[in-house]
Design a protein around this motif. Structure first.
Motif, PDB file in Angstrom:
ATOM      1  N   ALA A 155      78.839  46.415  84.477  1.00  0.00           N
ATOM      2  CA  ALA A 155      78.000  45.219  84.658  1.00  0.00           C
ATOM      3  C   ALA A 155      78.491  44.326  85.878  1.00  0.00           C
ATOM      4  N   LEU A 156      79.781  44.279  86.308  1.00  0.00           N
ATOM      5  CA  LEU A 156      80.038  43.850  87.537  1.00  0.00           C
ATOM      6  C   LEU A 156      79.700  44.584  88.694  1.00  0.00           C
ATOM      7  N   ARG A 157      79.766  45.694  88.597  1.00  0.00           N
ATOM      8  CA  ARG A 157      79.232  46.605  89.912  1.00  0.00           C
ATOM      9  C   ARG A 157      77.815  46.337  89.991  1.00  0.00           C
ATOM     10  N   ALA A 158      77.090  46.273  88.959  1.00  0.00           N
ATOM     11  CA  ALA A 158      75.573  45.993  89.109  1.00  0.00           C
ATOM     12  C   ALA A 158      75.170  44.562  89.590  1.00  0.00           C
ATOM     13  N   SER A 159      75.932  43.735  89.564  1.00  0.00           N
ATOM     14  CA  SER A 159      75.804  42.333  89.836  1.00  0.00           C
ATOM     15  C   SER A 159      75.279  41.899  91.242  1.00  0.00           C
ATOM     16  N   GLY A 160      75.457  43.065  92.118  1.00  0.00           N
ATOM     17  CA  GLY A 160      75.489  42.585  93.442  1.00  0.00           C
ATOM     18  C   GLY A 160      76.698  41.869  94.129  1.00  0.00           C
ATOM     19  N   ALA A 161      77.592  41.685  93.560  1.00  0.00           N
ATOM     20  CA  ALA A 161      78.731  41.140  94.033  1.00  0.00           C
ATOM     21  C   ALA A 161      79.607  42.152  94.941  1.00  0.00           C
ATOM     22  N   ASP A 162      80.395  41.455  95.723  1.00  0.00           N
ATOM     23  CA  ASP A 162      81.532  42.356  96.390  1.00  0.00           C
ATOM     24  C   ASP A 162      82.723  42.533  95.488  1.00  0.00           C
ATOM     25  N   TRP A 163      82.829  43.354  94.650  1.00  0.00           N
ATOM     26  CA  TRP A 163      83.477  43.695  93.493  1.00  0.00           C
ATOM     27  C   TRP A 163      84.964  44.418  93.975  1.00  0.00           C
ATOM     28  N   THR A 164      85.829  44.092  92.990  1.00  0.00           N
ATOM     29  CA  THR A 164      86.985  45.179  92.893  1.00  0.00           C
ATOM     30  C   THR A 164      87.461  45.060  91.261  1.00  0.00           C
ATOM     31  N   VAL A 165      87.774  45.968  90.809  1.00  0.00           N
ATOM     32  CA  VAL A 165      88.172  46.389  89.376  1.00  0.00           C
ATOM     33  C   VAL A 165      89.754  46.639  89.234  1.00  0.00           C
ATOM     34  N   VAL A 166      90.497  45.717  88.744  1.00  0.00           N
ATOM     35  CA  VAL A 166      92.088  45.977  88.643  1.00  0.00           C
ATOM     36  C   VAL A 166      92.182  46.524  87.173  1.00  0.00           C
ATOM     37  N   GLN A 167      92.604  47.675  87.216  1.00  0.00           N
ATOM     38  CA  GLN A 167      92.796  48.360  85.769  1.00  0.00           C
ATOM     39  C   GLN A 167      94.098  48.352  85.585  1.00  0.00           C
ATOM     40  N   ALA A 168      94.629  47.717  84.483  1.00  0.00           N
ATOM     41  CA  ALA A 168      95.951  47.434  84.400  1.00  0.00           C
ATOM     42  C   ALA A 168      96.556  48.124  83.134  1.00  0.00           C
ATOM     43  N   ALA A 169      97.913  48.861  83.180  1.00  0.00           N
ATOM     44  CA  ALA A 169      98.573  49.217  82.134  1.00  0.00           C
ATOM     45  C   ALA A 169      98.879  48.281  81.190  1.00  0.00           C
ATOM     46  N   TRP A 170      99.553  48.670  80.141  1.00  0.00           N
ATOM     47  CA  TRP A 170      99.959  47.798  79.039  1.00  0.00           C
ATOM     48  C   TRP A 170     101.210  46.596  79.935  1.00  0.00           C
ATOM     49  N   PHE A 171     100.890  45.389  79.469  1.00  0.00           N
ATOM     50  CA  PHE A 171     101.822  44.398  80.199  1.00  0.00           C
ATOM     51  C   PHE A 171     103.129  44.308  79.696  1.00  0.00           C
ATOM     52  N   ALA A 172     103.879  44.459  80.507  1.00  0.00           N
ATOM     53  CA  ALA A 172     105.451  44.284  80.146  1.00  0.00           C
ATOM     54  C   ALA A 172     105.542  42.847  79.390  1.00  0.00           C
ATOM     55  N   GLN A 173     104.862  41.952  79.882  1.00  0.00           N
ATOM     56  CA  GLN A 173     105.113  40.653  79.343  1.00  0.00           C
ATOM     57  C   GLN A 173     104.550  40.462  77.746  1.00  0.00           C
ATOM     58  N   ASN A 174     104.036  41.452  77.308  1.00  0.00           N
ATOM     59  CA  ASN A 174     103.593  41.346  75.944  1.00  0.00           C
ATOM     60  C   ASN A 174     104.875  41.416  75.144  1.00  0.00           C
ATOM     61  N   PHE A 175     106.080  41.859  75.678  1.00  0.00           N
ATOM     62  CA  PHE A 175     107.162  41.758  74.751  1.00  0.00           C
ATOM     63  C   PHE A 175     107.619  40.495  74.995  1.00  0.00           C
ATOM     64  N   SER A 176     107.493  39.674  75.930  1.00  0.00           N
ATOM     65  CA  SER A 176     108.149  38.403  75.819  1.00  0.00           C
ATOM     66  C   SER A 176     106.980  37.282  75.630  1.00  0.00           C
ATOM     67  N   GLU A 177     105.810  37.397  75.443  1.00  0.00           N
ATOM     68  CA  GLU A 177     104.865  36.285  75.288  1.00  0.00           C
ATOM     69  C   GLU A 177     103.802  36.991  74.279  1.00  0.00           C
ATOM     70  N   GLY A 178     103.473  35.864  73.450  1.00  0.00           N
ATOM     71  CA  GLY A 178     102.494  36.410  72.384  1.00  0.00           C
ATOM     72  C   GLY A 178     102.989  36.896  71.096  1.00  0.00           C
ATOM     73  N   PRO A 179     102.366  37.356  70.150  1.00  0.00           N
ATOM     74  CA  PRO A 179     102.932  37.779  68.906  1.00  0.00           C
ATOM     75  C   PRO A 179     104.012  38.519  68.582  1.00  0.00           C
ATOM     76  N   LEU A 180     104.145  39.623  69.680  1.00  0.00           N
ATOM     77  CA  LEU A 180     105.208  40.500  69.523  1.00  0.00           C
ATOM     78  C   LEU A 180     106.701  39.927  69.697  1.00  0.00           C
ATOM     79  N   VAL A 181     106.625  38.955  70.593  1.00  0.00           N
ATOM     80  CA  VAL A 181     107.868  38.385  70.831  1.00  0.00           C
ATOM     81  C   VAL A 181     108.505  37.642  69.421  1.00  0.00           C
ATOM     82  N   GLU A 182     107.585  36.967  68.658  1.00  0.00           N
ATOM     83  CA  GLU A 182     108.103  36.463  67.534  1.00  0.00           C
ATOM     84  C   GLU A 182     108.821  37.267  66.457  1.00  0.00           C
ATOM     85  N   GLU A 183     108.197  38.534  66.383  1.00  0.00           N
ATOM     86  CA  GLU A 183     108.854  39.539  65.511  1.00  0.00           C
ATOM     87  C   GLU A 183     110.200  39.985  65.976  1.00  0.00           C
ATOM     88  N   LEU A 184     110.459  40.119  67.425  1.00  0.00           N
ATOM     89  CA  LEU A 184     111.647  40.532  68.091  1.00  0.00           C
ATOM     90  C   LEU A 184     112.631  39.454  67.722  1.00  0.00           C
TER      91      LEU A 184
END
Length: 287
Positions: free
Chosen positions: A119-148
């Protein structure tokens, strides 16, 4: 002396550049905002607190008008059709208002994310897509950190042998800002960003425990069993169903490879997971 180098031209253009940062209070958005400000950009935060709402298109124009670029991070708990429709509509409105430079944060190896990217590619924008792996910070922020922190154990539906190249969100932010400020170099490109090595979830938790100075364990459970845990934690059933389907797709091992995206864009190696856990432990993330 007259300054006329390409580097000076880019530097001058950055000084005059205003970038809209969606999800500005979120895990990536606030780091993108911080990195953008450090690079000399003027940041316009876009969140409900500032009057922007992905679910209310009438709020978009006031946020976008007069900006030069935007970082798009759509809420991850929304289904693919809704995300694609909203991102496509916002991107078209942005282009209509003269905001052509758009960078989208997407998920690496997630087929459900492809309609939003398209949808972004078809919008007419000068686009870039950053495809990210699983965040390291998921271990320190959000619901996972509470379990730990509280239970000393992380229960999650990633099998014992599944490996992931966890990426530091600070690297994602630096890549986003580089894409925004490098002229047209990354227009029309997908940038795959990962950490420098593969870890199982158990190995990652062991590193967290070592840095935190306390015993922490990891227990893998079937995805469907994890759904019941989510509901027990108060996650709405519809959202739990969405997350279960997402985890079934992402946690099958197909992302077990590292990429050169961070190095190619930033000219340095990505931050290692050990650097992340040392820093997070230092501020008491798991105390």
């Amino acid at each position: 002396m007259t300054r006329n180098t390409a580097q000076d031209t880019v530097r001058d253009s950055v000084r005059d550049m205003t970038v809209v940062v969606t999800g500005a209070t979120g895990r990536t958005g606030r780091r993108v905002a911080r990195a953008a400000e450090a690079a000399g950009l003027t940041v316009r935060a876009a969140s409900r607190a500032t009057g922007f709402d992905w679910g209310s298109p009438s709020t978009w124009a006031d946020t976008l008008r007069g900006a030069d670029a935007a970082y798009l991070a759509y809420p991850t708990d929304v289904g693919a059709p809704e995300a694609a429709e909203a991102v496509g509509a916002l991107a078209r409105e942005a282009v209509g208002l003269g905001v052509r430079r758009l960078v989208l944060l997407s998920a690496r190896g997630e087929e459900r994310a492809r309609p939003t990217e398209d949808a972004l590619r078809a919008s007419g924008a000068d686009w870039t897509v950053v495809q990210a792996a699983w965040f390291a910070q998921n271990f320190s922020e959000g619901p996972l950190v509470e379990e730990l922190r509280l239970a000393g154990e992380l229960v999650f539906p990633a099998g014992e042998e599944v490996r992931e190249p966890f990426v530091d969100v600070r690297d994602i932010a630096d890549v986003v800002v580089a894409a925004l400020t490098s002229g047209g170099r990354y227009v029309g490109q997908d940038i795959d960003v990962t950490g420098p090595r593969l870890l199982t979830w158990g190995e990652a938790v062991a590193e967290v425990g070592a840095a935190a100075g306390r015993p922490l364990t990891y227990r893998a459970v079937p995805v469907r069993e994890y759904r019941e845990r989510l509901v027990g934690f108060g996650v709405p059933a519809e959202e739990a169903d969405f997350l279960v389907e997402l985890f079934e797709e992402l946690l099958d091992g197909h992302n077990a490879r590292v990429s050169d995206g961070v190095r190619e864009v930033l000219g340095r190696e990505p931050r290692d997971f050990s650097e992340f856990v040392k820093g997070a432990a230092g501020v008491g993330a798991w105390s």
